[in-house]
Design an enzyme around this catalytic site. Structure first.
Site, PDB file in Angstrom:
ATOM      1  N   CYS A 130       0.809  -1.231   0.000  1.00  0.00           N
ATOM      2  CA  CYS A 130       0.000   0.000   0.000  1.00  0.00           C
ATOM      3  C   CYS A 130       0.840   1.278   0.000  1.00  0.00           C
ATOM      4  O   CYS A 130       0.554   2.228  -0.735  1.00  0.00           O
ATOM      5  CB  CYS A 130      -0.963  -0.013   1.179  1.00  0.00           C
ATOM      6  SG  CYS A 130      -0.265  -0.686   2.690  1.00  0.00           S
ATOM      7  N   HIS A 245      -2.872   6.160   4.595  1.00  0.00           N
ATOM      8  CA  HIS A 245      -1.455   6.387   4.899  1.00  0.00           C
ATOM      9  C   HIS A 245      -1.017   7.768   4.394  1.00  0.00           C
ATOM     10  O   HIS A 245      -1.442   8.210   3.321  1.00  0.00           O
ATOM     11  CB  HIS A 245      -0.575   5.364   4.169  1.00  0.00           C
ATOM     12  CG  HIS A 245      -0.731   3.948   4.633  1.00  0.00           C
ATOM     13  ND1 HIS A 245      -1.321   3.590   5.830  1.00  0.00           N
ATOM     14  CD2 HIS A 245      -0.337   2.781   4.044  1.00  0.00           C
ATOM     15  CE1 HIS A 245      -1.273   2.274   5.953  1.00  0.00           C
ATOM     16  NE2 HIS A 245      -0.705   1.757   4.881  1.00  0.00           N
TER      17      HIS A 245
HETATM   18  N1  LIG Z   1      -4.771  -3.556   4.846  1.00  0.00           N
HETATM   19  C1  LIG Z   1      -4.085  -2.979   3.893  1.00  0.00           C
HETATM   20  O1  LIG Z   1      -3.907  -1.735   3.835  1.00  0.00           O
HETATM   21  C2  LIG Z   1      -3.458  -3.800   2.827  1.00  0.00           C
HETATM   22  C3  LIG Z   1      -2.882  -3.155   1.744  1.00  0.00           C
HETATM   23  C4  LIG Z   1      -2.284  -3.913   0.738  1.00  0.00           C
HETATM   24  C5  LIG Z   1      -2.274  -5.279   0.857  1.00  0.00           C
HETATM   25  N2  LIG Z   1      -2.844  -5.893   1.921  1.00  0.00           N
HETATM   26  C6  LIG Z   1      -2.802  -7.346   1.999  1.00  0.00           C
HETATM   27  O2  LIG Z   1      -4.126  -7.872   1.886  1.00  0.00           O
HETATM   28  C7  LIG Z   1      -4.236  -9.030   2.704  1.00  0.00           C
HETATM   29  C8  LIG Z   1      -5.410  -8.898   3.660  1.00  0.00           C
HETATM   30  O3  LIG Z   1      -5.352  -7.694   4.411  1.00  0.00           O
HETATM   31  P1  LIG Z   1      -6.613  -7.230   5.286  1.00  0.00           P
HETATM   32  O4  LIG Z   1      -6.239  -5.907   5.827  1.00  0.00           O
HETATM   33  O5  LIG Z   1      -7.882  -7.382   4.501  1.00  0.00           O
HETATM   34  O6  LIG Z   1      -6.590  -8.346   6.462  1.00  0.00           O
HETATM   35  P2  LIG Z   1      -7.799  -8.863   7.383  1.00  0.00           P
HETATM   36  O7  LIG Z   1      -8.844  -7.839   7.522  1.00  0.00           O
HETATM   37  O8  LIG Z   1      -7.152  -9.408   8.599  1.00  0.00           O
HETATM   38  O9  LIG Z   1      -8.441 -10.094   6.533  1.00  0.00           O
HETATM   39  C9  LIG Z   1      -7.738 -11.295   6.290  1.00  0.00           C
HETATM   40  C10 LIG Z   1      -8.559 -12.190   5.362  1.00  0.00           C
HETATM   41  O10 LIG Z   1      -7.795 -13.360   5.061  1.00  0.00           O
HETATM   42  C11 LIG Z   1      -8.569 -14.516   5.362  1.00  0.00           C
HETATM   43  N3  LIG Z   1      -7.720 -15.636   5.771  1.00  0.00           N
HETATM   44  C12 LIG Z   1      -6.847 -15.671   6.809  1.00  0.00           C
HETATM   45  N4  LIG Z   1      -6.264 -16.898   6.872  1.00  0.00           N
HETATM   46  C13 LIG Z   1      -6.781 -17.628   5.850  1.00  0.00           C
HETATM   47  C14 LIG Z   1      -6.593 -18.959   5.392  1.00  0.00           C
HETATM   48  N5  LIG Z   1      -5.740 -19.797   5.990  1.00  0.00           N
HETATM   49  N6  LIG Z   1      -7.306 -19.378   4.317  1.00  0.00           N
HETATM   50  C15 LIG Z   1      -8.183 -18.551   3.699  1.00  0.00           C
HETATM   51  N7  LIG Z   1      -8.413 -17.281   4.086  1.00  0.00           N
HETATM   52  C16 LIG Z   1      -7.710 -16.826   5.148  1.00  0.00           C
HETATM   53  C17 LIG Z   1      -9.459 -14.072   6.498  1.00  0.00           C
HETATM   54  O11 LIG Z   1     -10.548 -14.963   6.634  1.00  0.00           O
HETATM   55  P3  LIG Z   1     -11.286 -15.189   8.075  1.00  0.00           P
HETATM   56  O12 LIG Z   1     -12.211 -14.006   8.254  1.00  0.00           O
HETATM   57  O13 LIG Z   1     -12.015 -16.463   7.867  1.00  0.00           O
HETATM   58  O14 LIG Z   1     -10.212 -15.248   9.124  1.00  0.00           O
HETATM   59  C18 LIG Z   1      -9.870 -12.679   5.986  1.00  0.00           C
HETATM   60  O15 LIG Z   1     -10.854 -12.809   4.975  1.00  0.00           O
HETATM   61  C19 LIG Z   1      -2.869  -9.197   3.349  1.00  0.00           C
HETATM   62  O16 LIG Z   1      -2.106 -10.069   2.520  1.00  0.00           O
HETATM   63  C20 LIG Z   1      -2.271  -7.846   3.322  1.00  0.00           C
HETATM   64  O17 LIG Z   1      -0.864  -7.865   3.306  1.00  0.00           O
HETATM   65  C21 LIG Z   1      -3.453  -5.176   2.902  1.00  0.00           C
END
Ligand SMILES: NC(=O)c1ccc[n+]([C@@H]2O[C@H](COP(=O)([O-])OP(=O)(O)OC[C@H]3O[C@@H](n4cnc5c(N)ncnc54)[C@H](OP(=O)(O)O)[C@@H]3O)[C@@H](O)[C@H]2O)c1
Length: 345
Positions: A130, A245
């Site tokens: 991000c 950010h």
């Molecule tokens: N937040 C940001 O600003 C941002 C920016 C760029 C990239 N990202 C990337 O995007 C991803 C998610 O970020 P987020 O902020 O959305 O996180 P989050 O709110 O914690 O959500 C995580 C998601 O992943 C799922 N998950 C976790 N373990 C899993 C597994 N073993 N199998 C299948 N699904 C699984 C969770 O499902 P459950 O609900 O079932 O646990 C949930 O849907 C990360 O890789 C992060 O690095 C995030």
């Protein structure tokens, strides 16, 4: 390949998370040509009903068959295991995690910056980190006009960048402190985030004096701009902001560029809003970028310590342009170019 007339079958992996929820919303809002959208998450969420009546499925050999496109935001280990399996089963994967970004055969793409990198894809396409994403949108017009010799970056990163657990931790600690209670112990971060600033966004690998977040800014910026010679110094700081950010970026150009010229270039570039009237109190703010797709740039000024460098302040919604919006924009470009389902062998 011509785009499918009846629309694509699209998997959203990590659909219950912050980025996944936003991606589901954007697929609908932007009328992405999907004939079916299937949400996936962990076993914990299997069977859960999401907005629009979509039912969450678990990842399994039989549930991942028959997709044209799979958009992942479920962390690096899930992408590492399941993205190749979706590709094997015939889908193109757009991945939000850091797992594949630096792989030589995986294009790392920002829709306004290097969309042509999609053309040779081999099945997996990576969405940048991000803080890198918003910065390169603002740097690209400057790079094209004057080149970039060196960047000195300080980030002020919101807790939503750490997932739901980061937001819960900031709000929980803040509520306790305001009520005069002992705040819950830190779990998502090394120290208390409420009313604090942590020079520790991301993780330190053993023996390394930079966090992985800082190294992502260095490596991903060079890969996206296609210029490994840019010298980059980054300090990433987690601040008690819920979403969006902010970044202070010092840009040393290779040829002279005035603040006025930079402002004009940025005003003409796609995906950017220039907000730059400091006397009137107009400059980008996290609380105003929250919920918007653009990258906001302001405080553009000559570095008084270097006559070929500019300082600027870059703010964007990390869940939208920093993650979900760019992923959906990449899916749109893949569709427009007939690249969904087509890949270089
Ligand atoms: N937040 C940001 O600003 C941002 C920016 C760029 C990239 N990202 C990337 O995007 C991803 C998610 O970020 P987020 O902020 O959305 O996180 P989050 O709110 O914690 O959500 C995580 C998601 O992943 C799922 N998950 C976790 N373990 C899993 C597994 N073993 N199998 C299948 N699904 C699984 C969770 O499902 P459950 O609900 O079932 O646990 C949930 O849907 C990360 O890789 C992060 O690095 C995030």
């Amino acid at each position: 390949m011509t785009p499918r007339e009846d629309g694509y079958r699209v998997a959203v992996v990590g659909a219950t998370g912050q980025v996944g929820t936003m991606m589901l919303r954007l697929l609908r809002e932007r009328n992405f040509p999907a004939r079916e959208i299937v949400p996936f998450a962990s076993e914990r969420s299997a069977g859960r009903e999401l907005e629009g009546g979509l039912i969450v499925r678990p990842l399994a050999d039989d549930t991942i068959e028959g997709f044209d496109l799979a958009i992942f935001s479920a962390g690096g280990s899930t992408s590492g295991e399941w993205a190749p399996r979706f590709v094997e089963a015939g889908a193109v994967v757009v991945d939000n995690s850091s797992k594949w970004r630096m792989s030589d055969d995986v294009p790392l793409v920002v829709s306004e910056v290097n969309p042509d990198a999609l053309d040779g894809h081999r099945g997996i396409i990576a969405n940048p980190n991000c803080s890198t994403m918003q910065m390169v949108v603002a740097l690209k017009p400057i790079y094209d006009a004057a080149g970039i010799e060196r960047l000195v970056i300080s980030t002020y990163q919101a807790v939503s960048g750490t997932g739901k657990k980061g937001v819960d931790e900031l709000l929980g600690q803040s509520r306790a402190l305001l009520a005069g209670d002992e705040p819950p112990d830190p779990r998502a971060y090394a120290h208390r985030i409420a009313f604090n600033a942590l020079p520790h966004a991301g993780n330190f690998a053993a023996g390394d004096d930079h966090t992985d977040e800082e190294l992502k800014l260095v490596n991903e910026t060079r890969k996206i701009l296609g210029d490994p010679s840019i010298r980059i110094s980054a300090t990433c700081v987690r601040v008690p902001v819920v979403n969006a950010h902010s970044e202070a970026v010092n840009v040393e150009t290779r040829s002279p560029l005035s603040p006025e010229e930079a402002r004009e270039l940025l005003r003409a570039a796609p995906g950017i809003t220039v907000l730059d009237d400091p006397e009137a109190g107009r400059y980008p703010l996290a609380i105003e970028a929250d919920g918007q797709d653009d990258v906001f740039v302001g405080r553009i000024r000559r570095d008084r310590g270097h006559d070929q460098a500019l300082d600027m302040w870059i703010v964007s919604d990390n869940l939208r342009k920093g993650a979900a919006t760019n992923a959906i924009q990449l899916a749109e470009v893949l569709h427009e170019r007939g690249l969904v389902g087509a890949r270089v062998a």
